[in-house]
Design an enzyme around this catalytic site. Structure first.
Site, PDB file in Angstrom:
ATOM      1  N   TYR A  67       0.848  -1.194   0.000  1.00 58.88           N
ATOM      2  CA  TYR A  67       0.000   0.000   0.000  1.00 58.88           C
ATOM      3  C   TYR A  67       0.878   1.237   0.000  1.00 58.88           C
ATOM      4  CZ  TYR A  67      -3.774  -3.205   0.862  1.00 58.88           C
ATOM      5  OH  TYR A  67      -4.668  -4.220   0.715  1.00 58.88           O
ATOM      6  N   TYR A 148       9.175 -19.714 -15.227  1.00 54.33           N
ATOM      7  CA  TYR A 148       9.500 -18.360 -15.686  1.00 54.33           C
ATOM      8  C   TYR A 148       8.667 -17.998 -16.919  1.00 54.33           C
ATOM      9  CZ  TYR A 148      12.520 -14.428 -17.108  1.00 54.33           C
ATOM     10  OH  TYR A 148      13.021 -13.195 -17.468  1.00 54.33           O
TER      11      TYR A 148
END
Ligand code: NAD
Ligand code: UDP
Length: 329
Positions: A67, A148
């Protein structure tokens, strides 16, 4: 804060590419928040930035929500070298998928523009050459590289769904092999491996017959491409290839590095890793047309700068004597 000065979050900011990006953004006068869990990144990469009042570093794993209030997000966090992304493959997929969800959620809440560092690995072992952005790839979904490759493919999916569903402003760059100062000396990528081996006079480890190709972009060129993509109009979402379309074989790369270092290293072959792509080279027409971008640094020049970096690093660490032959002019 002036209209042009932005608050910019760089995830993976202590890594190879992230640290160069933070540096460029600070030089442009922005307020930069670097977030990194230091899995493959190093505090040394950003130590020179810590005294800048516009720079802030925060230890955080993007698999968990974050945040903060920012205007732009560059989401680079993810190990990029095969040995590192295969070390904890579940964490690699989590970083691409959960990490992207968290960063996209943040972008949605604060209405930030968000950039993804995707990869040429989304093309897998390509059957089309050179690779254009509309090629859908040839990826093994269950192999050792899948954490990946498929992680990044899922991240791209998430970016485009947030764009369509929530009208998020997105930028997706598909990065091809990039090299330069601040690569991790032990990260196993071909350029760093070969330079370190050449500087130490150790055998150069060629995987397979060395005829596989890659196209290598110097980091400064790549970062310029990132900045142009972020600054482009909002209809330029990508995906867009960013790389140097000059293809070279792994064997040629080894010979060039030996020559530039003036090393006595010999070539030694090792088994080719599973699913190692045979041929890779970007088609960068889209970047040329939409961003007016193309690489400027030739391979020899970029390699010399990278060799100078590793020479200094290994000398400081006492791993080489520092008395090796001078770089050829
Ligand atoms: P790098 O390993 O040097 O940097 C990755 C950074 O992300 C590191 O600092 C690492 O500690 C951090 N990180 C990893 N997982 C994290 C997590 N869960 N939370 C927070 N931080 C985390 O690699 P790089 O070469 O700088 O690559 C940066 C990005 O560019 C990656 O997303 C990579 O996939 C992409 N990319 C790089 C290349 C290349 O040639 N360098 C090619 C294609 C794509
Ligand atoms: N490679 C090699 N010797 C090394 C490291 C890598 O021959 O010591 C080869 C590797 O097999 C691959 C190429 O170099 O074909 C590029 O490898 P890297 O890990 O740098 O990147 P990627 O495979 O992700 O392009």
């Amino acid at each position: 804060m002036s209209a042009t000065r932005k608050r910019i979050l760089v995830t993976g900011g202590a890594g190879f590419l992230g640290s160069h990006l933070c540096e460029r953004l600070l030089a442009q006068g922005h307020d930069v928040l670097c977030v990194d869990n230091y899995f493959t990144g190093r505090k040394d990469n950003i130590a020179h930035l810590l005294g800048d009042a516009n720079f802030e570093a925060h230890r955080h794993d993007i698999c968990f929500p974050l945040y903060v209030e920012v205007d732009e997000i560059y989401n680079l966090a993810c190990p990029a070298s095969p040995i590192h992304y295969q070390f904890d493959p579940v964490q690699t997929t989590k970083t691409s998928v959960l990490g992207s969800i968290n960063m996209l959620g943040l972008a949605k809440r604060v209405k930030a523009k968000i950039f993804l560092s995707s990869t040429s690995e989304v093309y897998g072992d390509p059957t089309v050459h050179p690779q254009r952005e509309d090629y859908r790839g040839n990826v093994n979904p269950i192999g050792p590289r899948a954490c990946y490759d498929e992680g990044k493919r899922a991240a791209e999916t998430l970016f485009f769904d947030y764009h369509r569903q929530h009208k998020l402003r997105i930028r997706v760059a598909r990065i091809f092999n990039t090299y330069g100062p601040r690569m991790h000396p032990n990260d196993g990528r071909v350029v760093s491996n070969f330079i370190v081996q050449a500087l130490k006079g150790e055998p150069i480890t060629i995987y397979g017959n060395g005829e596989q190709t890659r196209a290598f972009c110097f980091v400064d060129d790549l970062i310029e491409g990132f900045l142009r993509l972020m600054a482009a109009s909002d209809d330029v979402t990508g995906p867009i290839n960013i790389g140097n379309p000059v293809e070279t074989t792994v064997r040629e790369l080894a010979e060039t590095i030996i020559d530039l270092v003036g090393s006595r290293s010999t070539l030694e072959t090792r088994p080719l890793p599973i699913d190692d792509p045979v041929q890779r080279c970007p088609d960068i027409s889209r970047a040329r047309n939409l961003l007016d971008w193309e690489p400027r640094v030739p391979l020899d020049t970029g390699l010399k700068r990278t060799i100078a970096y590793f020479d200094k690093l290994l000398t400081e660490r006492g791993e080489i004597s520092g008395k090796r032959a001078k770089l050829k002019a």
